[in-house]
Design an enzyme around this catalytic site. Structure first.
Site, PDB file in Angstrom:
ATOM      1  N   ASN A 339       0.842  -1.193   0.000  1.00  0.00           N
ATOM      2  CA  ASN A 339       0.000   0.000   0.000  1.00  0.00           C
ATOM      3  C   ASN A 339       0.884   1.252   0.000  1.00  0.00           C
ATOM      4  O   ASN A 339       0.788   2.118   0.891  1.00  0.00           O
ATOM      5  CB  ASN A 339      -0.940  -0.002   1.214  1.00  0.00           C
ATOM      6  CG  ASN A 339      -2.203   0.799   0.962  1.00  0.00           C
ATOM      7  OD1 ASN A 339      -2.309   1.504  -0.045  1.00  0.00           O
ATOM      8  ND2 ASN A 339      -3.149   0.724   1.882  1.00  0.00           N
ATOM      9  N   HIS A 370      -8.381   3.528   8.629  1.00  0.00           N
ATOM     10  CA  HIS A 370      -8.953   2.266   8.164  1.00  0.00           C
ATOM     11  C   HIS A 370     -10.357   2.033   8.723  1.00  0.00           C
ATOM     12  O   HIS A 370     -11.196   1.418   8.062  1.00  0.00           O
ATOM     13  CB  HIS A 370      -8.049   1.094   8.554  1.00  0.00           C
ATOM     14  CG  HIS A 370      -6.911   0.876   7.614  1.00  0.00           C
ATOM     15  ND1 HIS A 370      -5.689   1.471   7.774  1.00  0.00           N
ATOM     16  CD2 HIS A 370      -6.813   0.127   6.484  1.00  0.00           C
ATOM     17  CE1 HIS A 370      -4.878   1.111   6.795  1.00  0.00           C
ATOM     18  NE2 HIS A 370      -5.528   0.306   5.990  1.00  0.00           N
TER      19      HIS A 370
END
Length: 484
Positions: A339, A370
């Site tokens: 990521n 998140h």
């Protein structure tokens, strides 16, 4: 007994809903891929003005968002317009703070609402995914606008100077940057100046000027095509899709806390199976991120220059480096190649700006971004501990193993094994989400990574980090300039 048929019916409906969302996601990305080729060929900077390119990129993005997420897409537009107001009305010294609080606050409220709407049934393609990407872009632009207008050049790092935005964008530019069809579904987040250079047709040219082409025998600048890079990345997405369909469902993470499995399987075998199920969970991320990268490349965006062999590189927006992930010999190397654009965002808006404890604050921000599932916080808090321990070991021990090739090879093998197991240990709660299975898992492996990390931090000296030294040097430079 009366409740069982109802539960089965609800499960079937939820399964159908998830399948529909996944189909919408893949369909949107495939349409975006076709639109990207069309955009590069028929709306190239030589055929269309920047305003036309901005408008089409925005309209396509809005259409894909509505198609994929329906009425939930209103959250994307509300957040975008709220922050456009902040960007135009807030004072420059505070623009990054207000934008960050509003964007992260709205995202967190949406994460909380999903807990009550879907409970723990996290949906892989619900509206929070695009909202997370837009939050990254909003805060990135706000910080870079603050750097460009509100700070002196002497206060900035070389990267901050390069990416600083010197004027507020127009509404069309702002909407295009946040809602363009190339990145609205799955990202990645890119820098505002890079995106504007792409729309205006300067993106590739700027990178080519960094190379002395006359010395290489060229009379003029070459015209690199992304077609080969796109085809290569589409092959990776196909392989990832096959692996996802064959591996992910056959090796569920939940099996590692099955009572029968725990009773009959030795400790080392459980660790081995943990590695297998973690590997099986990766292909869906490889698929989504590589396809998103291919969409941007197909539109002509993502050119990053020429490597030492003279090969054109199209990895400016790549979100992962699969080879470096699978061969990582340190926790840091693994994180830097997984990521990638999110890691870059965390570094630019948090790590480089944190007045103290940058590593801890960066992990906490990552967890908050998140969502609010407890498993995320177990993962990122464990990540802080393991990162600090891994850094201490590397700083204090690595130089002893560089004197000979066999020693270095042995060190790499051991650190590869430890790194892969540490990552598996850290990310298991991220998949499990809830508190009970997470605690059960950590008990089953005796909290061994937590204990080892704490022992390392207690026994090995911790050296000052480059971040702290760089901040002190920057402050000294700034004080010197002010005194003059």
């Amino acid at each position: 007994e009366r409740l069982l048929p109802f539960l089965l019916q609800e499960s079937q409906q939820l399964f159908c809903f998830v399948c529909l969302l996944q189909i919408n996601f893949v369909a949107c990305q495939l349409f975006a891929l076709l639109a990207a080729f069309w955009f590069r060929i028929y709306l190239s900077p030589s055929h269309a003005s920047s305003a036309v390119r901005h408008a089409f990129a925005t309209l396509f993005g809005i259409y894909f968002a509505v198609f994929c997420f329906g009425w939930y897409s209103i959250h994307l537009f509300v957040l975008v317009m709220m922050n456009y107001g902040i960007m135009n009305m807030a004072s420059i010294p505070n623009i990054h703070r207000y934008s960050f609080v509003v964007a992260m606050g709205y995202l967190t409220l949406c994460h909380i609402s999903r807990i009550y709407i879907f409970h723990y049934g996290i949906l892989t393609t619900d509206f929070s995914g695009p909202l997370m990407i837009i939050t990254q872009k909003i805060t990135t632009l706000a910080c870079q606008l603050h750097d460009g207008i509100g700070r002196q050049a002497e206060e900035l790092t070389a990267e901050q100077n390069r990416l600083a935005v010197k004027s507020r964008p127009s509404l069309l530019e702002y909407l295009s940057y946040l809602l363009n069809f190339m990145s609205i579904i799955a990202g990645p987040c890119s820098n505002y100046k890079d995106y504007i250079a792409f729309i205006e047709g300067r993106h590739v040219h700027m990178k080519l000027l960094e190379v002395n082409w006359k010395q290489k025998g060229y009379d003029r600048l070459p015209d690199p095509s992304p077609t080969a890079a796109v085809m290569y990345k589409l092959c990776i997405t196909l392989v990832s899709l096959i692996l996802f369909l064959t591996l992910t469902k056959n090796f569920p993470m939940a099996y590692i806390i099955d009572n029968e499995f725990l009773d009959k399987t030795p400790f080392l075998s459980r660790l081995g199976y943990l590695y297998v199920v973690t590997q099986a969970a990766k292909p869906k991320y490889y698929f989504a991120w590589t396809l998103a990268d291919a969409v941007n490349n197909a539109a002509g965006y993502g050119f990053s220059g020429v490597d030492e062999r003279g090969t054109f590189r199209w990895d400016l927006l790549s979100n992962l480096n699969i080879w470096n992930i699978e061969t990582a010999t340190s926790f840091k190397m693994y994180i830097e190649n997984w990521n990638i654009q999110t890691a870059a965002w965390l570094k630019r808006v948090c790590y480089d700006r944190a007045p103290w404890y940058p590593t801890a604050l960066t992990f906490i921000l990552s967890a908050l971004w998140h969502g609010i599932y407890p498993g995320y916080y177990f993962t990122f808090l464990t990540g802080i501990l393991i990162t600090l321990a891994a850094r201490a070991i590397r700083n204090n021990c690595r130089h002893y193993f560089l004197s000979s090739v066999p020693l270095k090879r042995a060190y790499d093998i051991v650190t590869w094994v430890v790194t892969q197991l540490a990552v598996c240990y850290t990310v298991a709660p991220f998949v499990m989400l809830a508190v009970e299975p997470t605690i059960k898992f950590y008990k089953s492996v005796y909290f061994h990574m937590h204990i080892l990390s704490i022992l390392v931090l207690l026994l090995l000296p911790i050296r000052p980090q480059a971040h702290s030294l760089r901040r002190a040097q920057n402050q000294a430079t700034l004080n010197s300039v002010k005194s003059k």
